[in-house]
Design a protein around this motif. Structure first.
Motif, PDB file in Angstrom:
ATOM      1  N   GLN A   1       0.408  -5.412   3.092  1.00 21.82           N
ATOM      2  CA  GLN A   1      -0.988  -4.991   3.078  1.00 21.82           C
ATOM      3  C   GLN A   1      -1.373  -4.557   4.488  1.00 21.82           C
ATOM      4  O   GLN A   1      -1.085  -5.253   5.462  1.00 21.82           O
ATOM      5  N   ILE A   2      -2.025  -3.387   4.596  1.00 22.08           N
ATOM      6  CA  ILE A   2      -2.417  -2.863   5.898  1.00 22.08           C
ATOM      7  C   ILE A   2      -3.931  -2.884   6.021  1.00 22.08           C
ATOM      8  O   ILE A   2      -4.662  -2.557   5.071  1.00 22.08           O
ATOM      9  N   TYR A   3      -4.396  -3.273   7.202  1.00 21.98           N
ATOM     10  CA  TYR A   3      -5.823  -3.344   7.507  1.00 21.98           C
ATOM     11  C   TYR A   3      -6.102  -2.482   8.732  1.00 21.98           C
ATOM     12  O   TYR A   3      -5.278  -2.379   9.641  1.00 21.98           O
TER      13      TYR A   3
ATOM     14  N   ILE B   1      -4.238  -0.446  -1.770  1.00 23.08           N
ATOM     15  CA  ILE B   1      -3.278  -1.411  -2.283  1.00 23.08           C
ATOM     16  C   ILE B   1      -2.148  -1.591  -1.278  1.00 23.08           C
ATOM     17  O   ILE B   1      -1.952  -0.749  -0.388  1.00 23.08           O
ATOM     18  N   PRO B   2      -1.370  -2.667  -1.376  1.00 20.43           N
ATOM     19  CA  PRO B   2      -0.245  -2.856  -0.452  1.00 20.43           C
ATOM     20  C   PRO B   2       0.725  -1.675  -0.490  1.00 20.43           C
ATOM     21  O   PRO B   2       0.933  -1.041  -1.531  1.00 20.43           O
ATOM     22  N   LEU B   3       1.315  -1.380   0.661  1.00 22.35           N
ATOM     23  CA  LEU B   3       2.247  -0.275   0.806  1.00 22.35           C
ATOM     24  C   LEU B   3       3.658  -0.752   0.476  1.00 22.35           C
ATOM     25  O   LEU B   3       4.175  -1.675   1.112  1.00 22.35           O
ATOM     26  N   ASP B   4       4.269  -0.107  -0.505  1.00 27.09           N
ATOM     27  CA  ASP B   4       5.620  -0.458  -0.937  1.00 27.09           C
ATOM     28  C   ASP B   4       6.609   0.476  -0.252  1.00 27.09           C
ATOM     29  O   ASP B   4       6.677   1.666  -0.567  1.00 27.09           O
ATOM     30  N   MET B   5       7.407  -0.045   0.673  1.00 27.03           N
ATOM     31  CA  MET B   5       8.331   0.791   1.444  1.00 27.03           C
ATOM     32  C   MET B   5       9.655   1.042   0.733  1.00 27.03           C
ATOM     33  O   MET B   5      10.555   1.639   1.315  1.00 27.03           O
TER      34      MET B   5
ATOM     35  N   ILE C   1      13.106  10.424   1.434  1.00 26.20           N
ATOM     36  CA  ILE C   1      12.735   9.129   2.027  1.00 26.20           C
ATOM     37  C   ILE C   1      11.821   9.295   3.243  1.00 26.20           C
ATOM     38  O   ILE C   1      11.339   8.302   3.785  1.00 26.20           O
ATOM     39  N   GLY C   2      11.580  10.538   3.684  1.00 26.65           N
ATOM     40  CA  GLY C   2      10.732  10.759   4.845  1.00 26.65           C
ATOM     41  C   GLY C   2       9.273  10.854   4.450  1.00 26.65           C
ATOM     42  O   GLY C   2       8.859  11.797   3.766  1.00 26.65           O
ATOM     43  N   ILE C   3       8.460   9.883   4.894  1.00 26.64           N
ATOM     44  CA  ILE C   3       7.089   9.737   4.384  1.00 26.64           C
ATOM     45  C   ILE C   3       6.103   9.606   5.534  1.00 26.64           C
ATOM     46  O   ILE C   3       6.362   8.931   6.529  1.00 26.64           O
ATOM     47  N   ARG C   4       4.965  10.306   5.390  1.00 30.39           N
ATOM     48  CA  ARG C   4       3.788  10.072   6.232  1.00 30.39           C
ATOM     49  C   ARG C   4       2.670   9.609   5.311  1.00 30.39           C
ATOM     50  O   ARG C   4       2.069  10.407   4.599  1.00 30.39           O
ATOM     51  N   LYS C   5       2.393   8.328   5.322  1.00 26.01           N
ATOM     52  CA  LYS C   5       1.386   7.752   4.424  1.00 26.01           C
ATOM     53  C   LYS C   5       0.030   7.728   5.118  1.00 26.01           C
ATOM     54  O   LYS C   5      -0.102   7.279   6.262  1.00 26.01           O
ATOM     55  N   ILE C   6      -0.991   8.244   4.424  1.00 30.26           N
ATOM     56  CA  ILE C   6      -2.355   8.137   4.933  1.00 30.26           C
ATOM     57  C   ILE C   6      -2.805   6.692   4.755  1.00 30.26           C
ATOM     58  O   ILE C   6      -2.978   6.216   3.631  1.00 30.26           O
TER      59      ILE C   6
ATOM     60  N   ILE D   1      -0.780  -5.595   9.847  1.00 29.06           N
ATOM     61  CA  ILE D   1       0.217  -5.465   8.778  1.00 29.06           C
ATOM     62  C   ILE D   1       0.608  -6.872   8.342  1.00 29.06           C
ATOM     63  O   ILE D   1       1.188  -7.639   9.125  1.00 29.06           O
ATOM     64  N   ARG D   2       0.307  -7.218   7.095  1.00 26.79           N
ATOM     65  CA  ARG D   2       0.575  -8.570   6.584  1.00 26.79           C
ATOM     66  C   ARG D   2       1.511  -8.480   5.381  1.00 26.79           C
ATOM     67  O   ARG D   2       1.293  -7.681   4.481  1.00 26.79           O
ATOM     68  N   VAL D   3       2.557  -9.271   5.414  1.00 29.81           N
ATOM     69  CA  VAL D   3       3.546  -9.202   4.354  1.00 29.81           C
ATOM     70  C   VAL D   3       2.899  -9.484   3.000  1.00 29.81           C
ATOM     71  O   VAL D   3       2.037 -10.353   2.867  1.00 29.81           O
TER      72      VAL D   3
END
Length: 698
Positions: free
Chosen positions: A558-560, A568-572, A638-643, A659-661
């Motif tokens: 989860q990103i703040y 929602i949490p970011l799934d890498m 696999i190359g991503i730039r997430k907003i 960034i919290r797990v």
């Protein structure tokens, strides 16, 4: 003179490594020592033998200095050293400059300093001495400046610190434990603070006088954190990528130094261009008012604004001086822009960046709160606009939006051989050819663009402690430290970072990686990690984007932003062609992408923007190990730039990303979370498709 093959015993292992399959190359384990089969066999001359040989009496005085320093026994043992050996003539000139007549008159401390200044615990041929400094420090923990030059016989040679020429006929003489590089002068590195170095140069007296008058000199006194002890921390071991079976070593940095980089207008420039006489800081204050009164109009009537209050935080002259100083040491101009790599088959240049599409650039924090400077290395033919290819400029903007010379920027002079010291124990300074200032054009126009930063420039400790530009990414299993180390940052090492239950590491550049500058930071564990974001130049709506590569061994977090959760949490683990993002419509062929019309490209990128994600930039590529074949990341799934967020940011406030797990238990490779690069994008760029031209894909 004998010339050994300096890569004897390790060349075979490197060739084997370069032919190993992709994942194995990336994940090769690093060890403290090479396997015994790759040890040198001590059948020839050691560095100590070279120095003491009766066949070389012209180096006997330096040999005596090394003996008195207690280092001759070290040079008689296994290792990988470079020795810059001054001749007797060079030693005699040095002694005369100090009013001495023999080596016996030097103290033991003198001998120790001289010997260690000329020794590096890595091997360097002259071919590897590219750029403006060596990538590894000497045994005094200082960098040695390098530049191409000519000796008295017009031979092209490498010049150290602008004065000492490597002997053309004796260069690259290899011994069993290193390389000898005979030189014609003694190298001297100042142990003075950077403030004292500046005071000693009469060519910059106006700047120095203002530095003292504004009190900024008191802000550039830090040298090293004496409470930091690397022995208190153990190295950690992690895999990275598609498997965690091959563990790599991540070492803690040996030092925690502080430092500063100055960009200074010489007195002659101030007088010629701005009619500011030498030492006239009142005239410099008046000039600063014309710049910073427009940027900070609310402070014009404050008491601290006046010439009688130069040390006040709102004073224009103080702000003027602060903006000339970075909060890190760039020991050479190379440190100011992305890492350079030597010629390897068909590739040479900034690491992983297509220099025909973009000028390689980095952004750096200054001592003026909430400001940065942008440094470009000029490579693009169509935007040279009167400058020389390879020059570095501050706050230059000549591009598709501003194709003329309206914003030429300030050229950084990389050469320090003007007879004055430029390098102190806690800083370095460069001359520039015009005023460096955070004026309204810089704020509103030049910096009104997509700000892309590799994470290794976000943390000033990285460049200051020599952690960033190490090594040759072509050899991911190299046996030598100069070819790269991976780093682990214990809690409290990095400024602006708070973390718990976290192992925060940096994975060194390697040519097979589909990431920006081929390096990345990773989080492992049950982490809760917060870092200070780079400042934005003006208030307004900004996108914050995180660049990374997805891997099925990574986790979810989860990103703040400023403690506010962002979606929602970011799934890498999810790739671009998954339903998590855009599915089968993602284009995986570069030719297919490039053959689209500009209108179709814009529509394609716009569709991704609406889904909160972009592919990697078109200008980033990976390399297959030096054969000249490049894969451009824009078509790697696999190359991503997430907003991460799209919201109002105050330019006068610190902002933080947390960034919290959020993985379900321990997912993949220890909940691994990647931080490759960050983008801060103003609405004038990301929102352009709503009112006109679409954001470019570079």
């Amino acid at each position: 003179m004998r010339r050994n093959n300096i890569f004897k015993g390790i060349l075979g292992s490197l060739l084997i490594a370069m032919l190993t399959p992709l994942n194995t190359l990336i994940l090769t384990s690093c060890s403290d020592e090479p396997d015994s089969e790759y040890f040198y066999t001590f059948t020839g001359e050691m560095m100590s033998d070279w120095l003491k040989s009766p066949d070389r009496p012209e180096y006997s005085e330096f040999a005596e200095i090394v003996e008195r320093a207690g280092l001759m026994s070290l040079l008689a043992t296994y290792g990988h050293y470079t020795c810059f050996a001054p001749s007797n003539d060079a030693i005699d000139k040095y002694l005369q400059s100090r009013g001495l007549s023999s080596v016996s008159q030097l103290s033991d401390a003198d001998c120790d300093t001289i010997a260690r200044t000329h020794l590096i615990s890595q091997m360097y041929t002259t071919y590897e001495m590219i750029g403006h400094k060596l990538s590894a420090m000497n045994m005094m923990n200082r960098y040695l400046g390098t530049e191409p030059g000519f000796d008295n016989d017009s031979n092209a040679v490498i010049v150290l610190e602008g004065l000492a020429h490597i002997d053309f006929n004796l260069k690259d003489d290899s011994v069993e434990n290193g390389i000898m590089q005979p030189i014609d002068m003694v190298i001297e590195k100042s142990n003075s603070y950077i403030g004292d170095i500046l005071r000693g140069n009469p060519k910059i007296s106006t700047f120095y006088k203002a530095l003292v008058a504004t009190g900024v000199i008191n802000d550039v006194m830090l040298v090293e954190d004496d409470t930091y002890n690397p022995n208190n921390y153990e190295a950690v071991y992690h895999g990275s990528g598609e498997t965690n079976t091959a563990k790599m070593k991540f070492s803690v940095p040996n030092t925690k130094k502080y430092g500063y980089t100055f960009f200074i207008e010489p007195d002659s420039l101030l007088e010629a261009k701005y009619n500011i006489k030498k030492g006239d800081i009142r005239a410099l204050y008046d000039l600063a008012c014309t710049i910073y009164d427009e940027v900070y109009p609310q402070d014009k009537t404050a008491s601290g604004h006046s010439f009688e209050n130069l040390t006040d935080s709102v004073n224009p002259l103080r702000r003027f001086i602060q903006y000339h100083i970075l909060n890190k040491i760039a020991a050479g101009a190379d440190d100011l822009t992305p890492m350079e790599v030597t010629n390897k088959a068909n590739f040479i240049g900034a690491i992983g960046i297509d220099e025909s599409l973009v000028n390689p650039c980095d952004w750096h924090h200054t001592l003026l709160p909430h400001t940065m400077i942008k440094v470009d290395k000029i490579t693009m033919d169509k935007y040279l606009a009167g400058c020389k290819r390879g020059d570095r400029y501050i706050n230059r903007r000549i591009d598709a939006k501003y194709p003329d010379t309206r914003f030429p920027g300030q050229r950084i002079d990389p050469i320090d051989n003007d007879g004055y010291k430029h390098d102190g124990i806690n800083g370095h300074y460069f001359y520039v050819d015009d005023i460096v200032a955070f004026n309204t054009d810089v704020r509103d126009l030049i910096h009104n663009q997509r700000i892309r930063m590799d994470f290794n420039t976000i943390f000033p400790e990285f460049i200051t402690n020599g952690l960033r530009q190490m090594g040759h990414p072509w050899e991911p299993s190299s046996l030598e430290e100069k070819d790269g180390l991976n780093w682990f940052f214990p809690e409290g090492y990095l400024d602006g970072v708070k973390s718990t239950n976290c192992e925060f590491v940096w994975l060194r550049p390697r040519c097979y990686a589909n990431i920006y500058m081929w390096d990345e930071f990773n989080l492992f564990g049950n982490y809760d990690f917060t870092f200070r974001l780079p400042p934005v130049p003006f208030d307004g709506e900004w996108q914050i984007r995180l660049g990374f590569t997805s891997q099925n061994t990574r986790g979810v977090a989860q990103i703040y932003i400023d403690d506010v959760p962002q979606g929602i949490p970011l799934d890498m683990t999810k790739a671009m062609d998954s339903d998590y993002y855009i599915g089968d419509s993602f284009i995986t062929s570069l030719s297919t992408y490039d053959n689209q019309s500009e209108e179709d490209k814009a529509e394609y990128i716009k569709s991704m923007k609406n889904l909160g994600v972009y592919p990697h930039p078109r200008s980033i590529f990976c390399d297959n190990g030096g054969q000249g074949n490049r894969g451009y990341n824009i078509t790697y799934n696999i190359g991503i730039r997430k907003i991460i967020s799209q919201s109002y940011l105050d330019c006068n406030q610190d902002h933080y990303m947390r960034i919290r797990v959020a993985s379900d238990g321990v997912q993949g490779n220890g909940n691994e979370f990647a931080l490759d690069f960050l983008e801060l994008v103003p609405k004038s760029v990301y929102g352009a498709d709503e009112a006109g031209e679409m954001e470019d894909d570079l």
